[in-house]
Design an enzyme around this catalytic site. Structure first.
Site, PDB file in Angstrom:
ATOM      1  CD  GLU A  50      18.239  -3.541 -48.157  1.00 55.55           C
ATOM      2  OE1 GLU A  50      17.099  -3.660 -47.659  1.00 55.55           O
ATOM      3  OE2 GLU A  50      18.450  -3.349 -49.389  1.00 55.55           O
ATOM      4  CG  PHE A 112       7.023 -12.525 -46.422  1.00 59.95           C
ATOM      5  CD1 PHE A 112       6.925 -12.312 -47.790  1.00 59.95           C
ATOM      6  CD2 PHE A 112       7.214 -11.430 -45.592  1.00 59.95           C
ATOM      7  CE1 PHE A 112       7.020 -11.037 -48.327  1.00 59.95           C
ATOM      8  CE2 PHE A 112       7.294 -10.147 -46.113  1.00 59.95           C
ATOM      9  CZ  PHE A 112       7.199  -9.947 -47.486  1.00 59.95           C
ATOM     10  CD  GLN A 113      10.790  -9.254 -46.529  1.00 58.75           C
ATOM     11  OE1 GLN A 113      10.905  -8.931 -45.350  1.00 58.75           O
ATOM     12  NE2 GLN A 113      10.747  -8.359 -47.506  1.00 58.75           N
ATOM     13  CE  LYS A 162       8.948  -8.939 -35.732  1.00 58.80           C
ATOM     14  NZ  LYS A 162       7.921  -8.597 -36.749  1.00 58.80           N
ATOM     15  CG  MET A 469      39.355  -1.843 -66.989  1.00 59.69           C
ATOM     16  SD  MET A 469      40.980  -1.200 -67.514  1.00 59.69           S
ATOM     17  CE  MET A 469      41.453  -0.275 -66.058  1.00 59.69           C
TER      18      MET A 469
END
Length: 555
Positions: A50, A112-113, A162, A469
């Site tokens: 993602e 969940f999630q 959803k 760096m």
């Protein structure tokens, strides 16, 4: 017209002329992806993480000038977007990002999630929404694209539960936006513009300091006209590079921490500093009391919060830098500042950028040859680190918007997915990614996206077997106590590229650079060039912490 919210969302994107969406599906986003299945006008690019989606949308937005769009599912899908949102927020990049959310009846139950992604991203988005009322969706999307692309651009997030996505609504997409309290100022105040013209006329040693606002406003033409008319040298911030032709006699290069010595000294000696779309950040100013100590300051910026935030401004002008310059140009006279330009020429001659040609393959030489091989016409994306600064110093960008890099947040792993987005935005242009062996390993899974999309992307990997760096900072600030910066093990990058069906070449000697780069750039498909450079090579000049920009470590 009745339709489900998920279908309405895709129709909204079509009406906003969205061509590409970068994303990764999941359970909470199934209704949206099912709706996207039926769209004939929107291409979906499946990334491998993602974070790759939001960085790719970022690169797409910078390269195309359009709003970038990304989507991900709820929970970890949404939280994996956070770094990319912060990156776009810091660099003022217009994005609209959609996340799935658990059904509204489960919000707040630790389902969940489930995560509170609007709460998490509140400080790093220009605005965000949790859509609870299904009929709000078309208005929210319209507002989001408006907010993301107007004023100071930035990312907007829309979180879609959803069950809301599956609800049927009467679809009506608004034609206009009227947001109370959101009225960006585009036209500068005439009195302030007149005062700026007066200061310019009175100045003997003016310098123009141009930032990323020049790129966002598409004001490169006006900047060039102003510089030539008032005979003022121009220095860019890192984000402003490409906003002024890198091969122009008035160009001073980048200023600040790793800027050219002559840019920093010219700013130190100037009596007027004209700041255009820049924010006086710490990497530019160094110690504030030593920054342009003898200069009056004009500051033009679309964001009023930036004016006066870090330094005292004599003439503040809030407005779109393109429109302000268009109003200012007729008020200033063509001027001959021969003495000042002669002094600037002395500084350029006394303090040129330089690097030793001995001791193996030099990264600076690779960048110079890349410029020669591309004619300066490539779109160059970078990751973050030493290679990024070598590009800033040794690749003189000629066309606005041809540098795509993470400035404010300094995000390692940005370069590869951003280059994917840029190449998809500009399929007929040569896009080159310059990256480091540390950065590329943060999102190297997107090599699969490069291959799957059949992109002709060229990847120049400056490989020093270290976090270069950080190692350089430890050399100067930790007395050479190197901790957690040496890579004891590396993958075989050429074998890795070939595992993804990407051609690979290795450069280990300066004599090979021109030939291999020419061959790689001529390949029709993607290529990775692994350049084996010294671990000890540093980016110089470098202004040390607590110093003014007139002081720098150099060769």
């Amino acid at each position: 017209m009745k339709m489900k919210v998920a279908d309405a969302l895709i129709r909204c994107l079509e009406l906003e002329n969205v061509r590409i969406v970068f994303g990764y599906p999941g359970g909470a986003m199934l209704p949206v992806y099912d709706a996207l299945y039926h769209s004939s006008g929107i291409k979906h690019v499946l990334v491998r993480h993602e974070q790759g989606a939001v960085h790719a949308a970022d690169g797409y937005a910078r390269a195309s000038g359009e709003v970038g769009v990304a989507m991900a599912t709820s929970g970890p899908g949404a939280t994996n977007l956070v770094t990319g949102l912060a990156n776009a927020y810091m660099d003022s990049v217009p994005l609209v990002v959609f996340t799935g959310q658990v059904p509204t009846s489960q919000v707040g139950t630790d389902a969940f999630q489930e995560v509170d992604i609007t709460g998490i991203t509140l400080p790093i988005t220009k605005h965000n929404y949790l859509v609870k009322n299904p009929s709000d969706l078309p208005r929210v999307v319209k507002n989001a694209f408006h907010i993301a692309s107007t004023g100071r651009p930035g990312p907007v997030l829309i979180d879609l539960p959803k069950d809301v996505a599956q609800t049927e609504i009467d679809f009506d997409y608004p034609e206009t936006v009227n947001l109370r309290g959101y009225k960006p100022t585009f036209r500068g105040h005439p009195n302030q513009i007149n005062e700026a013209a007066r200061l310019i006329a009175a100045a003997r040693r003016p310098v123009i300091y141009a930032g990323g606002g020049i790129i966002n406003a598409r004001a490169g033409g006006e900047l060039l006209e102003l510089a030539e008319k008032i005979a003022a040298p121009v220095t860019n911030t890192f984000m402003g590079l490409s906003g002024f032709p890198g091969d122009h006699p008035l160009f001073l290069g980048m200023l600040g921490l790793h800027g050219t010595r002559y840019a920093n000294l010219a700013v130190t000696e100037c009596d007027l500093l004209i700041a255009l779309g820049a924010r006086f950040d710490d990497r530019v100013t160094g110690r504030l009391d030593a920054f342009a100590p003898n200069a009056a300051l004009i500051h033009v910026d679309i964001d009023p919060a930036e004016i006066g935030k870090n330094v005292r401004i004599n003439v503040p002008i809030v407005g779109d830098v393109k429109q302000v310059l268009q109003a200012l140009l007729p008020l200033v006279e063509k001027t001959d500042r021969a003495a000042w330009l002669a002094r600037v020429a002395e500084l350029k001659s006394a303090y040129p950028l330089s690097y030793g040609r001995e001791n193996g393959l030099k990264p600076q030489y690779i960048i110079e040859e890349l410029y020669r091989c591309t004619g300066g016409d490539a779109v160059v994306a970078t990751d973050v680190g030493q290679h990024q600064m070598w590009v800033a110093q040794y690749y003189p960008f000629k066309r606005p918007g041809t540098l795509i890099s993470s400035g404010g947040l300094g995000t390692m792993g940005f370069g590869l997915p951003a280059a994917v987005g840029a190449q998809l935005a500009l399929p007929d242009r040569q896009v080159v990614l310059v990256t480091g062996d540390g950065s590329i390993q943060m999102n190297m899974q997107e090599l699969a996206t490069v291959r799957e999309q059949e992109l002709p992307l060229k990847i120049i990997l400056l490989n020093n077997h270290a976090l270069g760096m950080v190692r350089q900072l430890q050399e100067y600030y930790c007395e050479g106590r190197y901790m957690a910066v040496d890579f004891k093990f590396h993958p075989d990058f050429i074998a890795l590229a070939r595992a993804y069906g990407i051609a690979g070449y290795t450069i280990s000697d300066s004599a090979e650079v021109a030939e291999v780069l020419t061959r790689a750039l001529a390949e029709p498909g993607p290529v990775l060039v692994n350049c084996l450079i010294s671990t000890e090579e540093n980016v110089l000049p470098m202004v040390l912490q607590g110093q003014g920009i007139d002081q720098a470590v150099s060769r």
